[in-house]
Design an enzyme around this catalytic site. Structure first.
Site, PDB file in Angstrom:
ATOM      1  N   GLN A  60      -9.482  -6.698   3.063  1.00 13.97           N
ATOM      2  CA  GLN A  60     -10.659  -6.238   3.140  1.00 13.97           C
ATOM      3  C   GLN A  60     -10.521  -4.586   3.182  1.00 13.97           C
ATOM      4  O   GLN A  60      -9.822  -4.216   4.086  1.00 13.97           O
ATOM      5  CB  GLN A  60     -11.367  -6.985   4.285  1.00 13.97           C
ATOM      6  CG  GLN A  60     -13.245  -6.227   4.461  1.00 13.97           C
ATOM      7  CD  GLN A  60     -13.911  -6.649   3.071  1.00 13.97           C
ATOM      8  OE1 GLN A  60     -13.429  -7.814   2.549  1.00 13.97           O
ATOM      9  NE2 GLN A  60     -14.796  -5.736   2.804  1.00 13.97           N
ATOM     10  N   LYS A  91     -17.758 -14.193   3.213  1.00 13.18           N
ATOM     11  CA  LYS A  91     -16.634 -14.778   2.326  1.00 13.18           C
ATOM     12  C   LYS A  91     -16.255 -15.825   2.681  1.00 13.18           C
ATOM     13  O   LYS A  91     -16.059 -16.903   1.813  1.00 13.18           O
ATOM     14  CB  LYS A  91     -15.548 -13.661   2.032  1.00 13.18           C
ATOM     15  CG  LYS A  91     -15.891 -12.412   1.188  1.00 13.18           C
ATOM     16  CD  LYS A  91     -15.110 -11.375   1.274  1.00 13.18           C
ATOM     17  CE  LYS A  91     -15.685 -10.157   0.527  1.00 13.18           C
ATOM     18  NZ  LYS A  91     -14.813  -8.703   0.357  1.00 13.18           N
ATOM     19  N   ASP A 120      -9.306  -9.828  -6.046  1.00 13.16           N
ATOM     20  CA  ASP A 120     -10.216  -8.614  -5.961  1.00 13.16           C
ATOM     21  C   ASP A 120      -9.847  -7.763  -7.334  1.00 13.16           C
ATOM     22  O   ASP A 120     -10.712  -6.932  -7.864  1.00 13.16           O
ATOM     23  CB  ASP A 120     -10.071  -7.631  -4.836  1.00 13.16           C
ATOM     24  CG  ASP A 120     -10.491  -7.772  -3.723  1.00 13.16           C
ATOM     25  OD1 ASP A 120     -11.973  -8.091  -3.930  1.00 13.16           O
ATOM     26  OD2 ASP A 120     -10.090  -7.389  -2.649  1.00 13.16           O
TER      27      ASP A 120
HETATM   28  N1  GUN Z   1     -14.455  -3.435   0.571  1.00 12.28           N
HETATM   29  C1  GUN Z   1     -15.860  -2.948   0.056  1.00 12.28           C
HETATM   30  N2  GUN Z   1     -15.851  -3.920  -1.071  1.00 12.28           N
HETATM   31  C2  GUN Z   1     -14.746  -4.701  -1.329  1.00 12.28           C
HETATM   32  C3  GUN Z   1     -14.360  -5.627  -2.233  1.00 12.28           C
HETATM   33  O1  GUN Z   1     -14.979  -6.044  -3.142  1.00 12.28           O
HETATM   34  N3  GUN Z   1     -12.997  -6.380  -1.707  1.00 12.28           N
HETATM   35  C4  GUN Z   1     -12.268  -5.837  -0.891  1.00 12.28           C
HETATM   36  N4  GUN Z   1     -11.299  -6.206  -0.599  1.00 12.28           N
HETATM   37  N5  GUN Z   1     -12.689  -4.916   0.205  1.00 12.28           N
HETATM   38  C5  GUN Z   1     -14.058  -4.402   0.026  1.00 12.28           C
END
Ligand code: GUN
Length: 283
Positions: free
Chosen positions: A95, A51, A118
């Protein structure tokens, strides 16, 4: 069979974002994404690094908050509150999964919905349900882009989603429904799953089990999208779909890696751009 190239589709999405971000920068608008990671889960670390790299590629500022596993819920809530108020931060991503002593919903609910890139906050989830939304749920939106890249129309098709998580399965079903698909959500308690999946013109697998979807479960000519990210017995990265077994039966299929994974991050960049535009009163 044709392979769906997630790297190419995601590169195109990111290039569009990069161009727009460049235009905003010329007007003095800098776009910032804050990424929070708690603990040292190796998979989460890889996602967070990717990211950050994507932010760099599209010209966003990224702010990483790597907190120890012992961080308390109160401390994490304090950080979220600080980031909610920070003018340099357009998007906040925490996350998941979080350590077990922290209530994930409490954290998600504390993120300012206008910075919730998200699209996990109940307010944004509600918008998705209604079909009136600014933030796209990243993985499902990425899947929609991949389906669009094949030229196959969703309208009127039998779409089957395997998995009912809040992050993928449920919002995935909504996006397919908005495109006029006839959608079935299946899950671990579904009786005779192959009978249902064999009817799918578009099959989205988000189960979390290596090679769960086998050739006998898919329809000849189906579009098969694999959201899975698993390790097999040899430790090799693999999806939920038995790719080798299914590839000649499907009309289009995504590989793992190089399918849905890169799309999730591209859509996150798109959401962060949207957030920055909203915060600066740009449509
Ligand atoms: N953990 C697995 N996929 C995601 C996601 O798309 N966003 C976040 N914040 N955590 C995750």
């Amino acid at each position: 069979m044709a392979l769906i190239d997630g790297k190419a589709v995601s590169a195109a999405v990111k290039e569009k974002v990069r161009c727009e971000a460049e235009g905003l920068k010329a007007q003095g608008i800098h776009i910032g994404l804050a990424v929070i990671i708690v603990g040292d889960d190796p998979a989460s670390r890889v996602y967070v690094n990717n990211k950050k790299k994507a932010c760099q590629a599209v010209g966003f500022d990224s702010y990483e908050y790597a907190l120890p596993a012992e961080t308390t819920q109160t401390e994490l809530l304090e950080l979220v509150s600080k980031l909610n108020a920070d003018k340099n931060v357009d998007g906040i991503l925490c996350q998941l999964p979080l350590p077990r002593h922290i209530d994930e919903n409490a954290i998600i609910n504390a993120i300012d919905p206008a910075k919730d890139v998200d699209a996990f906050h109940p307010q944004n989830v509600g918008h998705i349900m209604i079909g009136d939304y600014a933030f796209l749920p990243c993985t499902p939106a990425g899947v929609m882009e991949l389906i669009a890249s094949t030229g196959v129309e969703v309208k009127g098709k039998n779409c089957v989603v395997i998995g009912r998580s809040n992050i993928v399965g449920k919002p995935m079903a909504m996006l397919l429904l908005h495109e006029h698909g006839t959608v079935t959500i299946t899950h671990s308690r579904t009786v005779d799953l192959p009978r249902i999946t064999r009817n799918a013109d578009i099959l989205v697998a988000a189960v979390g089990k290596a090679n769960f979807v086998t050739a006998d479960m898919i329809k000849e000519g189906a579009v098969v999208i694999d959201v899975g990210m698993n390790r097999n017995a040899e430790g090799k990265l693999c999806g939920d779909v038995d790719f080798e077994g299914c590839k000649d039966k499907a009309s289009y299929i995504t590989p793992v890696p190089g399918g849905v994974g890169p799309m999730t991050i591209a859509m996150l960049m798109k959401n962060t751009l949207t957030a920055a535009k909203m915060h600066n009163g740009i449509n």
